[in-house]
Scaffold this motif. Structure first.
Motif, PDB file in Angstrom:
ATOM      1  N   GLY A  50       8.637  12.985  25.842  1.00 28.25           N
ATOM      2  CA  GLY A  50       8.834  14.084  24.902  1.00 28.25           C
ATOM      3  C   GLY A  50       7.823  14.151  23.786  1.00 28.25           C
ATOM      4  N   SER A  51       7.177  13.019  23.495  1.00 26.16           N
ATOM      5  CA  SER A  51       6.197  13.025  22.405  1.00 26.16           C
ATOM      6  C   SER A  51       4.868  13.637  22.843  1.00 26.16           C
ATOM      7  CB  SER A  51       5.971  11.601  21.885  1.00 26.16           C
ATOM      8  OG  SER A  51       5.427  10.809  22.919  1.00 26.16           O
ATOM      9  N   ASP A  52       4.703  13.844  24.129  1.00 23.29           N
ATOM     10  CA  ASP A  52       3.447  14.405  24.626  1.00 23.29           C
ATOM     11  C   ASP A  52       3.547  15.926  24.651  1.00 23.29           C
ATOM     12  OD1 ASP A  52       1.325  15.334  26.315  1.00 23.29           O
ATOM     13  OD2 ASP A  52       1.094  13.264  26.974  1.00 23.29           O
ATOM     14  N   PRO A  53       2.642  16.625  23.964  1.00 24.59           N
ATOM     15  CA  PRO A  53       2.713  18.091  23.934  1.00 24.59           C
ATOM     16  C   PRO A  53       2.716  18.717  25.318  1.00 24.59           C
ATOM     17  CG  PRO A  53       1.036  17.290  22.424  1.00 24.59           C
ATOM     18  CD  PRO A  53       1.507  16.103  23.198  1.00 24.59           C
ATOM     19  N   ASP A  54       2.072  18.052  26.277  1.00 26.75           N
ATOM     20  CA  ASP A  54       2.023  18.606  27.626  1.00 26.75           C
ATOM     21  C   ASP A  54       3.381  18.546  28.323  1.00 26.75           C
ATOM     22  OD1 ASP A  54      -0.749  19.199  27.619  1.00 26.75           O
ATOM     23  OD2 ASP A  54      -1.183  17.078  27.900  1.00 26.75           O
ATOM     24  N   MET A  55       4.347  17.886  27.705  1.00 27.18           N
ATOM     25  CA  MET A  55       5.688  17.761  28.279  1.00 27.18           C
ATOM     26  C   MET A  55       6.731  18.483  27.425  1.00 27.18           C
ATOM     27  SD  MET A  55       6.070  16.060  31.144  1.00 27.18           S
ATOM     28  CE  MET A  55       4.622  15.858  32.178  1.00 27.18           C
ATOM     29  N   GLN A  56       6.275  19.426  26.620  1.00 32.89           N
ATOM     30  CA  GLN A  56       7.215  20.124  25.737  1.00 32.89           C
ATOM     31  C   GLN A  56       7.408  21.565  26.192  1.00 32.89           C
ATOM     32  OE1 GLN A  56       5.451  19.395  21.888  1.00 32.89           O
ATOM     33  NE2 GLN A  56       5.958  17.215  21.953  1.00 32.89           N
ATOM     34  N   LEU A  57       8.655  21.947  26.350  1.00 33.16           N
ATOM     35  CA  LEU A  57       9.009  23.271  26.853  1.00 33.16           C
ATOM     36  C   LEU A  57       8.398  24.364  25.972  1.00 33.16           C
ATOM     37  CD1 LEU A  57      10.767  24.367  29.188  1.00 33.16           C
ATOM     38  CD2 LEU A  57      12.602  24.663  27.519  1.00 33.16           C
ATOM     39  N   GLY A  58       7.780  25.347  26.604  1.00 30.37           N
ATOM     40  CA  GLY A  58       7.215  26.475  25.876  1.00 30.37           C
ATOM     41  C   GLY A  58       5.787  26.272  25.429  1.00 30.37           C
ATOM     42  N   ARG A  59       5.306  25.066  25.499  1.00 31.16           N
ATOM     43  CA  ARG A  59       3.933  24.770  25.079  1.00 31.16           C
ATOM     44  C   ARG A  59       2.938  25.537  25.967  1.00 31.16           C
ATOM     45  NH1 ARG A  59      -0.374  21.852  22.291  1.00 31.16           N
ATOM     46  NH2 ARG A  59      -1.826  21.220  23.891  1.00 31.16           N
ATOM     47  N   ILE A  60       1.981  26.183  25.324  1.00 28.02           N
ATOM     48  CA  ILE A  60       0.930  26.876  26.065  1.00 28.02           C
ATOM     49  C   ILE A  60      -0.382  26.156  25.804  1.00 28.02           C
ATOM     50  CG2 ILE A  60      -0.329  29.036  26.389  1.00 28.02           C
ATOM     51  CD1 ILE A  60       2.163  30.508  25.339  1.00 28.02           C
ATOM     52  N   SER A  61      -1.017  25.720  26.844  1.00 28.70           N
ATOM     53  CA  SER A  61      -2.299  25.033  26.655  1.00 28.70           C
ATOM     54  C   SER A  61      -3.421  25.854  27.297  1.00 28.70           C
ATOM     55  CB  SER A  61      -2.262  23.630  27.244  1.00 28.70           C
ATOM     56  OG  SER A  61      -1.938  23.672  28.607  1.00 28.70           O
ATOM     57  N   GLN A  62      -4.570  25.726  26.678  1.00 30.04           N
ATOM     58  CA  GLN A  62      -5.789  26.373  27.190  1.00 30.04           C
ATOM     59  C   GLN A  62      -6.768  25.255  27.519  1.00 30.04           C
ATOM     60  OE1 GLN A  62      -7.793  28.758  24.280  1.00 30.04           O
ATOM     61  NE2 GLN A  62      -9.598  29.040  25.551  1.00 30.04           N
ATOM     62  N   VAL A  63      -7.122  25.129  28.763  1.00 27.55           N
ATOM     63  CA  VAL A  63      -7.929  23.981  29.179  1.00 27.55           C
ATOM     64  C   VAL A  63      -9.241  24.439  29.803  1.00 27.55           C
ATOM     65  CG1 VAL A  63      -7.964  21.876  30.578  1.00 27.55           C
ATOM     66  CG2 VAL A  63      -5.799  22.706  29.631  1.00 27.55           C
ATOM     67  N   PRO A  64     -10.369  24.127  29.175  1.00 25.69           N
ATOM     68  CA  PRO A  64     -11.656  24.403  29.810  1.00 25.69           C
ATOM     69  C   PRO A  64     -11.797  23.552  31.082  1.00 25.69           C
ATOM     70  CG  PRO A  64     -11.919  23.912  27.468  1.00 25.69           C
ATOM     71  CD  PRO A  64     -10.527  23.522  27.847  1.00 25.69           C
ATOM     72  N   TYR A  65     -12.240  24.167  32.147  1.00 25.42           N
ATOM     73  CA  TYR A  65     -12.358  23.412  33.393  1.00 25.42           C
ATOM     74  C   TYR A  65     -13.606  23.839  34.155  1.00 25.42           C
ATOM     75  CZ  TYR A  65     -11.107  27.381  36.346  1.00 25.42           C
ATOM     76  OH  TYR A  65     -11.122  28.581  37.005  1.00 25.42           O
ATOM     77  N   SER A  66     -13.969  22.993  35.096  1.00 30.75           N
ATOM     78  CA  SER A  66     -15.062  23.313  35.995  1.00 30.75           C
ATOM     79  C   SER A  66     -14.851  22.513  37.272  1.00 30.75           C
ATOM     80  CB  SER A  66     -16.394  22.942  35.337  1.00 30.75           C
ATOM     81  OG  SER A  66     -17.465  23.366  36.132  1.00 30.75           O
ATOM     82  N   ILE A  67     -15.316  23.060  38.369  1.00 31.45           N
ATOM     83  CA  ILE A  67     -15.218  22.312  39.629  1.00 31.45           C
ATOM     84  C   ILE A  67     -16.634  22.003  40.090  1.00 31.45           C
ATOM     85  CG2 ILE A  67     -14.474  22.400  42.042  1.00 31.45           C
ATOM     86  CD1 ILE A  67     -12.127  24.160  40.981  1.00 31.45           C
ATOM     87  N   VAL A  68     -16.926  20.722  40.165  1.00 26.30           N
ATOM     88  CA  VAL A  68     -18.281  20.281  40.497  1.00 26.30           C
ATOM     89  C   VAL A  68     -18.193  19.314  41.669  1.00 26.30           C
ATOM     90  CG1 VAL A  68     -20.335  19.098  39.646  1.00 26.30           C
ATOM     91  CG2 VAL A  68     -18.977  20.504  38.090  1.00 26.30           C
ATOM     92  N   GLU A  69     -18.909  19.638  42.713  1.00 25.22           N
ATOM     93  CA  GLU A  69     -18.931  18.796  43.914  1.00 25.22           C
ATOM     94  C   GLU A  69     -17.522  18.420  44.368  1.00 25.22           C
ATOM     95  OE1 GLU A  69     -21.495  15.549  42.981  1.00 25.22           O
ATOM     96  OE2 GLU A  69     -23.275  16.798  42.885  1.00 25.22           O
ATOM     97  N   GLY A  70     -16.622  19.377  44.285  1.00 23.48           N
ATOM     98  CA  GLY A  70     -15.267  19.151  44.792  1.00 23.48           C
ATOM     99  C   GLY A  70     -14.327  18.507  43.807  1.00 23.48           C
ATOM    100  N   ASP A  71     -14.839  18.017  42.680  1.00 24.94           N
ATOM    101  CA  ASP A  71     -13.977  17.411  41.667  1.00 24.94           C
ATOM    102  C   ASP A  71     -13.633  18.432  40.577  1.00 24.94           C
ATOM    103  OD1 ASP A  71     -13.896  14.972  42.885  1.00 24.94           O
ATOM    104  OD2 ASP A  71     -15.332  13.994  41.539  1.00 24.94           O
ATOM    105  N   LEU A  72     -12.435  18.299  40.048  1.00 18.95           N
ATOM    106  CA  LEU A  72     -12.009  19.147  38.923  1.00 18.95           C
ATOM    107  C   LEU A  72     -12.288  18.392  37.620  1.00 18.95           C
ATOM    108  CD1 LEU A  72     -10.380  21.511  37.606  1.00 18.95           C
ATOM    109  CD2 LEU A  72      -8.309  20.197  38.097  1.00 18.95           C
TER     110      LEU A  72
END
Lengths: 139, 133
Positions: free
Chosen positions: B92-114
């Protein structure tokens, strides 16, 4: 031995090259929200004098999405209600992305400015309505 | 048209199940801090995401949640819509595990890896995920 060294160098160089091949991730950072931080301690600075008073505040960022933003003194009109009262708030920018569960301590010196003679109350407000308070005598 | 095709292509690359296996900090690759950590992120075609982690050496510990995700060419956005009620208390202390939390995550896929970009004290750490499904 020399062969081993050269081979090691080649392996290390290859590793370094791979490690440096970071993806072209976006320049745009996730949205940040500014929040009042809870402060766990307030200390008098050695520079505490009537011309340029300052205090140290310390606390902890609860995860990696928090980053120091700024501190304010008597930011709001309501903060100025009492004479010789100095109300501080510490702000952090909180990134709305993925966060690592890393508790990071912070300490910052906050300038209060010139203080007149007398007893001064320095109150650091936390985000939850509680506060830390320090009373200093300036003579 | 070309842009929508690109986004479609990226989405198809993002879909699937990913497992965190290394990180890059200050240009250096590092293994996960805890070799027993099993951290997985799943993106389903229906727009549902699932994030969960556990430890191989601790069968009682687990955190899991479901979200609704969308994306553009450089970020994915994930809103937590369900948190497993059987999660370990610490989750519960992790924001990624809190209901309603919206996260914006920069991502890229390079050589098959995220690659996902995570802030760390004014710097950046990259979490690198390999596809497992």
């Amino acid at each position: 031995m020399k062969k081993f060294s050269i081979a090691s160098f080649v392996v290390l160089a290859a590793f370094a090259a791979k490690a440096n091949a970071l993806p072209d991730l976006p320049v745009d950072e996730p949205t940040k929200v500014e929040r009042v931080m809870s402060v766990t301690n307030v200390f008098v600075s050695s520079r505490m004098d009537r011309d340029d008073a300052s205090v140290f505040i310390s606390g902890q960022f609860p995860n990696s999405c928090y980053q120091w933003s700024r501190a304010t003194v008597n930011e709001l009109e309501e903060d100025k209600s009492a004479q010789n009262m100095h109300v501080l708030r510490a702000y952090a920018n909180v990134s709305q992305g993925m966060c690592l569960q890393v508790i990071t301590p912070f300490t910052r010196e906050v300038s209060i400015g010139a203080l007149g003679d007398g007893q001064h109350t320095i109150r650091v407000l936390n985000g939850d309505g509680t506060y830390q308070q320090l009373i200093v005598d300036i003579r | 048209m070309a842009f929508s095709s690109l986004v479609l292509a990226v989405s198809q690359l993002l879909l699937g199940q990913w497992q965190f296996y290394k990180m890059i900090y200050q240009g250096q690759e590092m293994p996960p801090r805890d070799s027993n950590l099993v951290l997985q992120y799943t993106f389903e075609e229906s727009g549902v995401s699932r994030l969960k982690w556990s430890y191989k050496n601790d069968s009682k510990f687990h955190c899991e949640r479901i979200g609704q995700f969308s994306f553009d060419e450089s970020n994915f956005y994930d809103k937590v819509t369900w948190v497993n009620p059987d999660n370990s208390v610490q989750c519960g202390s992790d924001p990624d595990m809190q209901l309603g939390r919206i996260s914006q995550v920069p991502y890229s896929i390079v050589e098959g890896d995220l690659f996902t970009k995570i802030p760390l004290n004014g710097e950046v750490i990259y979490y690198v995920w390999k596809r497992i499904e």
